[in-house]
Design an enzyme around this catalytic site. Structure first.
Site, short mmCIF file in Angstrom:
data_model
loop_
_atom_site.label_atom_id
_atom_site.label_comp_id
_atom_site.label_asym_id
_atom_site.label_seq_id
_atom_site.Cartn_x
_atom_site.Cartn_y
_atom_site.Cartn_z
N ALA C 52 0.72 -0.98 0.21
CA ALA C 52 0.10 0.13 0.18
C ALA C 52 0.96 1.25 -0.03
O ALA C 52 1.98 1.20 0.65
CB ALA C 52 -0.87 0.10 1.16
N GLU C 53 0.58 2.38 -0.82
CA GLU C 53 1.34 3.47 -0.90
C GLU C 53 1.73 4.29 0.33
O GLU C 53 2.69 4.87 0.57
CB GLU C 53 0.46 4.49 -1.73
CG GLU C 53 0.10 4.15 -3.14
CD GLU C 53 -1.25 3.43 -3.46
OE1 GLU C 53 -1.27 2.42 -2.64
OE2 GLU C 53 -1.76 4.04 -4.21
N ASN C 54 0.81 4.14 1.52
CA ASN C 54 1.03 4.79 2.62
C ASN C 54 2.04 3.82 3.69
O ASN C 54 1.94 4.01 4.83
CB ASN C 54 -0.38 4.93 3.37
CG ASN C 54 -1.37 3.82 3.66
OD1 ASN C 54 -1.34 2.90 2.81
ND2 ASN C 54 -2.04 3.65 4.74
N SER C 94 8.24 4.21 0.34
CA SER C 94 7.20 3.45 -0.19
C SER C 94 6.89 3.76 -1.93
O SER C 94 7.04 2.89 -2.56
CB SER C 94 5.81 3.79 0.31
OG SER C 94 4.68 3.20 -0.27
#
Lengths: 220, 226, 220, 226
Positions: C52-54, C94
């Site tokens: 996930a990007e976060n 990320s």
């Protein structure tokens, strides 16, 4: 030189003189040689946080003999200790701290410093066999202040504070202050400005050992 | 003795300049320094430029700052607020400026600021309207856009733990933009859930070393709410 | 459309069809909408690592009701879980994973895909009120493969597979494969190449619903 | 089941191409993947380009690789070996090429490779002989040098802990260039001191997530010697 009226500072005394000027709370990187000696000369009770290029903040005193940790070295490859509050990080983050102007002060050795603050401390000639630069250029451009700790003149008596550096530059216009065995000198927009001298030293004798005009500080 | 803890939110925010550029950590409801952000409402600060991934979350923090008209410009990848139209309303009324930046470019521009890199090339956005007016250069046969460092006057960060030297850890998805913002601002202010003694945080585990932190206020805030 | 001889895939079936094609060991980022449904459709026993990007790798299934961890959300702001072997990191790291081509696959939704693989999935017009891009452009250029999961045509019957995108681009020439409710189509240097269709679908009927020529796969 | 562990050094090094560019972690004696590096001596690999901060340490690892004439070019900030003149001898004899790069630029060039940034501007080296022939551009009134990403075919990394997904931790000053190299190579090979079960390493504490790692060999190597 036997009739001289002053006693030059030893390497340890230069380091102590530098340490005296570092305020509490500064993040400081120390180069190899005399600068490394600064860490142990910080006045008792003053917290200064030392950084090493290889990913350490909060370096403490040299380890006790027999209590050496082989996983803990500084950029000069000497074994060190870590203070409570210290941290480890990788090389890219470490040089982000340097290049990103987070290090308050770097104390470096030098071959020469020019009156414009040009620093030459990495190579003796343009054609050095296998030249080596390490982190010198990063520190010179990145630290918020660069102080130089060095002998005032070379072994054969030539000035190290010069009009223009003869050796290859580490960085132009980066040195703020110079601590030598004879004096403390600021590099200002006017040139070399004398801050203080060792006891017994005279302005004239110091000027004779300095390769560019020495100025008296301007009244505040 | 170095002690970066300050007693109150007001003390933490002292000296934040008018029209400052603020970098806000947080993603969704998690890792938002909402108490610091809302502390700005107790000051007379206006004309702020805010850098944040979203336009806030819920009715707290940045959403309140926007609602009270304190923000002149938002630099952002996703200017939406779950459950609120305050940003859209301001934008449609021409009362706020928007600089839309892809999320990864937003993170990398702040990372560059912290790392002393004034500009870098990225493939993101090449060949799209977000590259308009930007320098484009080919590397390896692909076009890349020149993007510049994004510095903050102030970063507002939420940490999980902090010690008096300013060493920080984060909690799970609360890490997000926080360490990136912390390194990219002149003045980095932290609200922390937990206060630790010096040396209590394992030096291998510290995410943001204290060198990036200026002030900390210990305000246990509890879990993120949404 | 009542005399049609095929049954379109549901959103869940499209997701399952995508999941079938993901090899063990791939690092995969899922966009919002249908792509998010892919995670729960990976065949039992096949290890796929979701990003996930976060700042999360190793996202597990949705949390049990009542066991929700408020500190653990994905890029779509949904609460998630972490598998053993998962890791947390910050946003710059990320997106290094994304931009640096470490993510094997990104599955995204789309408004349109062109026969050159141009992707339009972030804005409906050049003058959108308060446009929002998020991480779409980073994922489109960064993932080693981009697959699109979407309905074959719009609600009013216009093709989403087109000669040229009418909507603003997310990235030119990035889509490798398209999974729709009707078919699976590769984007090749020759254009749209049919991989398979739902049962009962004919090449002609599919072509009629596709805005650019459909090609049969070249014999291997 | 994903399992990045391989049983032997030889299996770990399988498929490393001739004339490969190798990124080596390590600084001083600490964090050097010496067993992997020395494993290269059991292959017929030559004409290697090696990226490393030093020219090795002591008589092991890179120093041996140099001595056996396997290295065509060294990209390096400080081409010295404590207690050895093997690099100087090769260099003076014209038998090795040197690309001298400031230490921070070396780290940032690899970080850029891992992050998909093909080029960036840095103030380091501007106005010096190391900027010769490079594009220079002013930002904020200061000259900056354009530097390019430094990719590896292979990275050789030493970790403290590793699990079967490739998640890594490092030990103290052993971190150094290792995480940077791990992210910058097509094939990242790790020698680890400790093998952990999946989930044993705290997800907050992992330094290199497994996405950057391809193969791991468990060879407890003991403390660095100097």
């Amino acid at each position: 030189m036997t009739d001289r009226t002053w006693t030059p500072r030893t390497r340890t005394e230069i380091a102590a003189r530098v340490a005296e000027d570092i305020p509490e709370g500064w993040y400081v990187n120390l180069g190899i040689g005399v600068p490394t000696l600064v860490a142990d000369r910080v006045p008792e009770g003053r917290e200064v946080i030392f950084h090493a290029e290889n990913g350490i903040l909060g370096i403490g005193p040299a380890p006790e003999p027999g209590a050496l940790d082989r996983w803990l070295i500084n950029a000069g490859k000497q074994h060190v200790t870590l203070l409570p509050g210290g941290a480890y990080f990788h090389h890219a983050d470490s040089f982000s701290m340097i290049r990103g102007r987070h290090i308050d002060l770097c104390v470096l050795g030098a071959y020469e410093v020019s009156r414009d603050g040009d620093l030459a401390n990495w190579a003796r000639s343009e054609t050095d066999t296998a030249p080596a630069v390490g982190g010198a250029m990063d520190l010179a451009i990145g630290a918020r202040q660069v102080w130089v700790a060095m002998e005032h003149v070379t072994r054969d008596g030539r000035p190290r504070l010069v009009e223009r550096c003869g050796y290859p530059l580490t960085s132009p216009a980066c040195v703020r202050r110079i601590y030598t065995d004879l004096a403390v000198i600021d590099v200002t927009s006017r040139g070399f400005e004398l801050r203080d001298m060792v006891e017994g030293m005279t302005f004239e004798a110091l000027q004779a050992r300095t390769g560019a005009p020495l100025l008296l500080p301007q009244p505040a | 003795m170095i002690n970066k803890f300050v007693p109150t939110i007001a003390a933490a925010l002292e000296g934040v300049p008018q029209a400052a550029t603020l970098l806000l950590g947080g993603f969704g409801a998690v890792g938002q320094a909402n108490l610091l952000i809302e502390g700005l409402l107790e000051t007379d600060l206006r004309d702020l430029t805010v850098v944040a991934n979203n336009a806030g979350y819920g009715g707290v923090g940045l959403a309140r700052l926007l609602k009270e008209g304190r923000v002149r410009k938002l630099i952002c990848s996703y200017p939406r607020i779950a459950g609120s139209t305050v940003f859209e309303d301001l934008y449609r009324a021409g009362r706020i400026e928007l600089e839309l930046t892809p999320q990864g470019t937003l993170a990398e521009r702040m990372r560059a600021a912290g790392a002393g890199i004034p500009a870098f090339y990225t493939p993101t956005g090449a060949g799209t309207q977000l590259a308009r007016g930007k320098e484009v250069c080919d590397f390896g046969g692909r076009p890349h856009v020149l993007e510049t460092a994004l510095h903050g006057d102030v970063a507002l960060v939420e940490s999980w733990e902090a010690d008096r030297w300013g060493n920080l850890t984060y909690r799970k998805a609360g890490r997000n933009f926080n360490p990136v913002c912390a390194a990219a601002a002149r003045l980095t202010i932290v609200q922390t859930q937990h206060r630790r003694e010096l040396g209590e945080i394992d030096p291998e585990v510290i995410v943001t070393p204290g060198i990036f932190v200026d002030r900390i206020v210990h305000v246990p805030y509890g879990d993120p709410q949404d």
